[in-house]
Design a protein around this motif. Structure first.
Motif, PDB file in Angstrom:
ATOM      1  N   HIS A 231       0.797  -1.235   0.000  1.00 60.16           N
ATOM      2  CA  HIS A 231       0.000   0.000   0.000  1.00 60.16           C
ATOM      3  C   HIS A 231       0.828   1.282   0.000  1.00 60.16           C
ATOM      4  CE1 HIS A 231      -3.523  -2.455   0.397  1.00 60.16           C
ATOM      5  NE2 HIS A 231      -2.958  -3.093   1.394  1.00 60.16           N
ATOM      6  N   TYR A 316      -5.745   8.440   3.649  1.00 59.11           N
ATOM      7  CA  TYR A 316      -5.407   7.157   3.035  1.00 59.11           C
ATOM      8  C   TYR A 316      -5.046   6.143   4.129  1.00 59.11           C
ATOM      9  CZ  TYR A 316      -2.775   3.918  -0.006  1.00 59.11           C
ATOM     10  OH  TYR A 316      -2.302   2.807  -0.664  1.00 59.11           O
ATOM     11  N   ASP A 355      -8.082  11.936  -3.131  1.00 62.62           N
ATOM     12  CA  ASP A 355      -7.542  10.643  -2.700  1.00 62.62           C
ATOM     13  C   ASP A 355      -6.182  10.401  -3.322  1.00 62.62           C
ATOM     14  OD1 ASP A 355      -9.784   9.621  -1.128  1.00 62.62           O
ATOM     15  OD2 ASP A 355     -10.870   9.711  -3.035  1.00 62.62           O
ATOM     16  N   LEU A 356      -5.428   9.546  -2.664  1.00 64.62           N
ATOM     17  CA  LEU A 356      -4.085   9.241  -3.141  1.00 64.62           C
ATOM     18  C   LEU A 356      -4.168   8.572  -4.516  1.00 64.62           C
ATOM     19  CD1 LEU A 356      -1.324   9.324  -1.386  1.00 64.62           C
ATOM     20  CD2 LEU A 356      -1.433   6.859  -1.682  1.00 64.62           C
ATOM     21  N   GLN A 358      -3.258   6.124  -7.447  1.00 66.84           N
ATOM     22  CA  GLN A 358      -2.599   4.817  -7.421  1.00 66.84           C
ATOM     23  C   GLN A 358      -1.441   4.752  -8.405  1.00 66.84           C
ATOM     24  OE1 GLN A 358      -3.001   1.902  -5.280  1.00 66.84           O
ATOM     25  NE2 GLN A 358      -3.572   3.799  -4.255  1.00 66.84           N
TER      26      GLN A 358
END
Ligand code: GDP
Ligand code: IMO
Ligand code: MG
Length: 432
Positions: A231, A316, A355-356, A358
């Protein structure tokens, strides 16, 4: 009685050791479940400072049993150096338990860690050089040596032989190093066998039986969410699962038994080693955070990269770990800064991201979107209740709470054991 997990919410060094120590007197077992002596957890008790690398911080609390779980990689030389250093300082580590399924960091793992980094050149990870990556690689490749293997010499020699076949080809033909002999490795590992024997046990059984009896177990994470191999900011990560799930796989305690997951988060951000860090400051503010926060690695002494709080990362971490609580540390380090920026989102190629992302390249290009908060000048190190904090500091904490995805249950106002403001009890049953 609860099982509580402590994890790092950023890139490490958030103050996990201090948080663990804070709870130590109320827990029966403290379990290290991932990583090895790449960690450096500092505990300050009165005028004494302890830096622990491989041992769980619970070792400093009389009556609390420290456990090295199956998910850890153990450098046996370091284990006994650390034990001996504690004995010399009057700490009694004789209760320590070590999982028979934990893996050993064989001497060749360190060699490989360092040559791999050198050969990566500018793509290097900036590892701690402790052999962590190669030890976990052997585990996953089914070439690892487990603590339990030390107690059957013929099995041990066979496994070392198996592990060395390919490595010796690599070391000699690619890296221009000398081949490693089975005998020398076996001798080095066997030298610790007799001292190790009384500590080795089925730690999963011990911990589950303790929970059955109603005892309290604390899982102390090494590294942090953004360094997690799944992650984190891969490939600039460590080689273990440093997130909450790792507490289960790394200890043999099932997820249904976990009551609380506490994320430790600094009031600003630091990182050691290579890899992207959106809020990094290469200016006087970064230097100030480093100087006031003493941001130099506990393990390698490297200066830590410093930057403002990143709420995207905190959110996150809250999601990936299923956090129930945050402990916000080092708020005192921000004292005296006029206005404090907080990253609330990223701008990536003109698009706002809450949001982070990916995608590795997107994260590397993330530009922080800052909101500014009023600072304070009063010394906060004596505050023990939330109300004793200056209003601006209270507002800063409440803003972070709002932005970060879960409640902030305690606030660090100094390195000392008692320098903390507790808002909600950290040891609580599920849902409390
Ligand atoms: P860990 O790896 O997460 O255990 O953290 P480290 O021990 O590597 O780094 C955290 C550092 O911050 C240590 O030197 C702690 O003594 C110190 N520390 C922890 N909490 C606080 C706090 O609230 N204020 C200050 N000033 N220092 C703190
Ligand atoms: P604690 O538990 C901060 C970083 C290294 C490197 C990367 C991989 O004290 O928070 P490794 O040696 O694990 O293969 O290195 O991970 N790193 C840490 N950074 N705190 C740590 O532990 C770390 N453990 C590893 O700097 O970037
Ligand atoms: Mg550390």
């Amino acid at each position: 009685m609860p099982a509580v997990v402590i994890v790092g919410a950023q890139w490490g060094d958030e103050g996990k050791g201090k948080a663990t120590d804070l709870l130590g007197s109320r827990v029966d077992y403290v379990v290290k479940f991932n990583g090895g002596n790449n960690a450096g957890h500092t505990v300050v008790i009165g005028d004494q400072k302890f830096a622990l690398h491989l041992l769980p911080s619970g070792i400093l609390t009389p009556g609390c049993t420290p456990v090295i779980g199956n998910g850890v990689v153990v450098d046996l030389a370091v284990l006994f150096q650390e034990i001996d250093a504690l004995i010399a300082r009057g700490v009694d580590p004789s209760d320590l338990l070590v999982s028979n399924a934990a893996h050993v960091i064989a001497p060749y793992a360190r060699t490989l860690d360092n040559v791999t980094e050198r050969f990566l050149g500018k793509r290097k990870i900036g590892t701690t050089g402790r052999g962590i990556g190669p030890a976990y690689a052997d585990k996953i490749n089914r070439l690892g040596i487990r603590i339990g293997d030390l107690f059957d010499e013929s099995v041990l020699r066979e496994k070392i032989e198996g592990a060395l076949v390919a490595k010796n080809h690599l070391l000699v033909k690619v890296y221009n190093r000398r081949a490693i002999r089975v005998d020398e490795v076996a001798e080095q590992l066997l030298a610790y066998r007799d001292r190790l024997a009384p500590m080795v046990t089925d730690t999963s059984l011990v911990l589950n039986e303790a929970l059955d009896r109603g005892e309290t177990v604390l899982f102390e994470g090494g590294q942090a969410t953004m360094l997690d191999v799944d992650h984190g900011t891969y490939p600039f990560v460590t080689s273990s699962n440093a997130t909450a799930g790792g507490a289960c796989t790394g200890s043999g305690v099932g997820p249904t038994r976990i009551d609380a997951v506490i994320g430790i988060v600094k009031a600003y951000t630091t990182r050691v080693g290579e890899g992207p860090m959106p809020t990094e400051l290469n200016d006087g503010f970064g230097e100030r955070l480093r100087a006031v926060g003493h941001e130099y690695g506990t393990t390698t002494g490297r200066p830590r990269r410093c930057g403002w709080y990143d709420a995207v990362i905190a959110r996150y971490a809250s999601r990936i770990n299923g956090l129930t609580d945050f402990v916000l540390t080092k708020l005192d380090v921000l004292t005296g800064i006029d206005t404090i920026p907080v990253c609330v989102a990223y701008d990536i190629d003109g698009v706002r991201h809450q949001d982070l992302p990916q995608d590795q390249a997107a994260f590397a290009n993330a530009v922080p979107v800052y909101e500014e908060f009023e600072g304070w000048t009063e010394d906060i190190s004596k505050a023990r209740t939330f109300e004793e904090l200056p209003t601006a500091a209270q507002r800063y904490v409440l803003a972070l709470e709002e932005l970060s995805g879960c409640r902030i249950s305690a606030i660090g106002v100094g390195p000392g054991r008692d320098e903390i403001v507790v808002r909600h009890d950290l040891i609580h049953a599920r849902g409390e």
